[in-house]
Design a protein around this motif. Structure first.
Motif, short mmCIF file in Angstrom:
data_model
loop_
_atom_site.label_atom_id
_atom_site.label_comp_id
_atom_site.label_asym_id
_atom_site.label_seq_id
_atom_site.Cartn_x
_atom_site.Cartn_y
_atom_site.Cartn_z
N SER A 103 0.82 -1.21 0.00
CA SER A 103 0.00 0.00 0.00
C SER A 103 0.86 1.26 0.00
N LYS A 104 1.93 1.27 0.77
CA LYS A 104 2.81 2.43 0.84
C LYS A 104 3.51 2.66 -0.51
N VAL A 105 3.92 1.55 -1.15
CA VAL A 105 4.53 1.67 -2.48
C VAL A 105 3.49 2.21 -3.47
N SER A 106 2.28 1.66 -3.43
CA SER A 106 1.22 2.10 -4.34
C SER A 106 0.92 3.58 -4.19
N GLN A 107 0.93 4.07 -2.95
CA GLN A 107 0.64 5.48 -2.70
C GLN A 107 1.68 6.39 -3.35
N VAL A 108 2.96 6.06 -3.17
CA VAL A 108 3.99 6.94 -3.74
C VAL A 108 4.03 6.85 -5.26
N VAL A 109 3.79 5.66 -5.80
CA VAL A 109 3.79 5.50 -7.26
C VAL A 109 2.59 6.24 -7.86
N ALA A 110 1.44 6.15 -7.23
CA ALA A 110 0.23 6.81 -7.73
C ALA A 110 0.38 8.33 -7.73
N GLY A 111 1.21 8.83 -6.84
CA GLY A 111 1.41 10.28 -6.76
C GLY A 111 2.39 10.82 -7.79
N ALA A 112 2.97 9.95 -8.60
CA ALA A 112 3.93 10.37 -9.62
C ALA A 112 3.30 10.24 -11.01
N THR A 156 5.27 10.54 -14.42
CA THR A 156 6.08 9.86 -15.44
C THR A 156 6.67 8.58 -14.87
N ALA A 157 7.15 7.73 -15.76
CA ALA A 157 7.79 6.48 -15.33
C ALA A 157 9.03 6.78 -14.48
N ARG A 158 9.79 7.78 -14.90
CA ARG A 158 10.98 8.18 -14.13
C ARG A 158 10.58 8.59 -12.73
N GLU A 159 9.55 9.43 -12.63
CA GLU A 159 9.09 9.91 -11.32
C GLU A 159 8.58 8.75 -10.46
N LYS A 160 7.92 7.79 -11.06
CA LYS A 160 7.42 6.63 -10.33
C LYS A 160 8.57 5.81 -9.76
N LEU A 161 9.58 5.57 -10.57
CA LEU A 161 10.74 4.81 -10.10
C LEU A 161 11.48 5.58 -9.01
N PHE A 162 11.67 6.88 -9.20
CA PHE A 162 12.34 7.70 -8.19
C PHE A 162 11.56 7.70 -6.88
N ALA A 163 10.23 7.81 -6.98
CA ALA A 163 9.40 7.83 -5.76
C ALA A 163 9.55 6.51 -5.00
N MET A 164 9.60 5.42 -5.72
CA MET A 164 9.77 4.11 -5.08
C MET A 164 11.14 4.02 -4.41
N LEU A 165 12.17 4.46 -5.11
CA LEU A 165 13.51 4.43 -4.54
C LEU A 165 13.60 5.33 -3.31
N ASP A 166 12.98 6.50 -3.38
CA ASP A 166 13.00 7.42 -2.24
C ASP A 166 12.32 6.80 -1.01
N LEU A 167 11.24 6.05 -1.26
CA LEU A 167 10.52 5.41 -0.15
C LEU A 167 11.43 4.48 0.64
N PHE A 168 12.35 3.80 -0.07
CA PHE A 168 13.22 2.82 0.58
C PHE A 168 14.61 3.35 0.89
N SER A 169 14.83 4.64 0.72
CA SER A 169 16.18 5.20 0.86
C SER A 169 16.64 5.35 2.31
N THR A 170 15.73 5.19 3.26
CA THR A 170 16.09 5.33 4.67
C THR A 170 15.71 4.07 5.44
N PRO A 171 16.51 3.02 5.32
CA PRO A 171 16.16 1.76 5.97
C PRO A 171 16.04 1.85 7.49
N VAL A 172 16.75 2.78 8.10
CA VAL A 172 16.65 2.93 9.55
C VAL A 172 15.25 3.41 9.94
#
Length: 195
Positions: free
Chosen positions: A67-76, A78-94
């Motif tokens: 659901s969290k992935v879907s939310q950030v992808v839906a908010g983007a 272009t394809a580039r923005e969707k991929l970047f949004a997904m990467l940003d979501l996981f960029s802070t593992p802590v």
């Protein structure tokens, strides 16, 4: 939703972080009793066993992550923005988007030799995530955003492997810095595939 269904959902939602932090085997029903403030009989009125609750909790944690992935992808857009949004979501593992860390990593590592049913759920989710990433790339190729030879399948496998490995390393080290390096590398690769 009836009262019994609401109570069942309450138990799942309250105990999901505990299972994700402590693990399936290490979480006791007494932990669930403590977090829900319910008696053991009340818990067993909604779940046949700890294993039954464990399956529901795994499903809930995985659904929360999707659901969290879907939310950030839906908010983007272009394809580039969707991929970047997904990467940003996981960029802070802590500060992982699901309390306790990645349920795919946590439950996958615990169940790979011990629980074929949960292992299968984790496997299907990983493969589904890879397919989703690949489909975003294919959509970008179709819309003329990416070069036609952008290898969507390889990039998707690489991305999932980096996210899961980077999450483990980041959480063990208590640092987001190595994951940031990996996310920047993946973003650079995406940029190089733009037309």
């Amino acid at each position: 939703m009836g009262k019994a269904e609401r109570t069942r959902q309450f138990i799942i939602e309250q105990s999901a972080p505990v299972f994700n932090v402590k693990g399936l085997a290490a979480t006791a029903m007494s932990d669930v009793m403590g977090i829900t403030k319910m008696a053991k009989g009340g818990l067993y009125g909604h779940f046949e066993s700890k294993e039954d609750l464990s399956r529901a909790v795994v499903d809930y944690n995985i659904s929360l992550l999707i659901s969290k992935v879907s939310q950030v992808v839906a908010g983007a857009e272009t394809a580039r923005e969707k991929l970047f949004a997904m990467l940003d979501l996981f960029s802070t593992p802590v500060q992982f988007p699901v309390e306790g860390g990645c349920p795919l990593l946590n439950f996958g590592a615990e169940s790979d030799d011990t629980n074929p049913e949960i292992k299968k759920k984790v496997r299907e989710t990983i493969l589904g995530a890879q397919k989703r990433i690949a489909n975003i790339i294919l959509d970008g190729i179709e819309k003329g955003e990416f070069k036609p030879n952008f290898d969507s399948k390889t990039f998707a496998i690489k991305t999932m492997t980096i996210i899961e490995g980077g999450t483990l390393i980041g959480r063990v080290l208590g640092s987001n810095s190595q994951m940031k390096l990996m996310m920047d590398m993946l973003k650079k690769e995406i940029e190089e595939e733009l037309i």
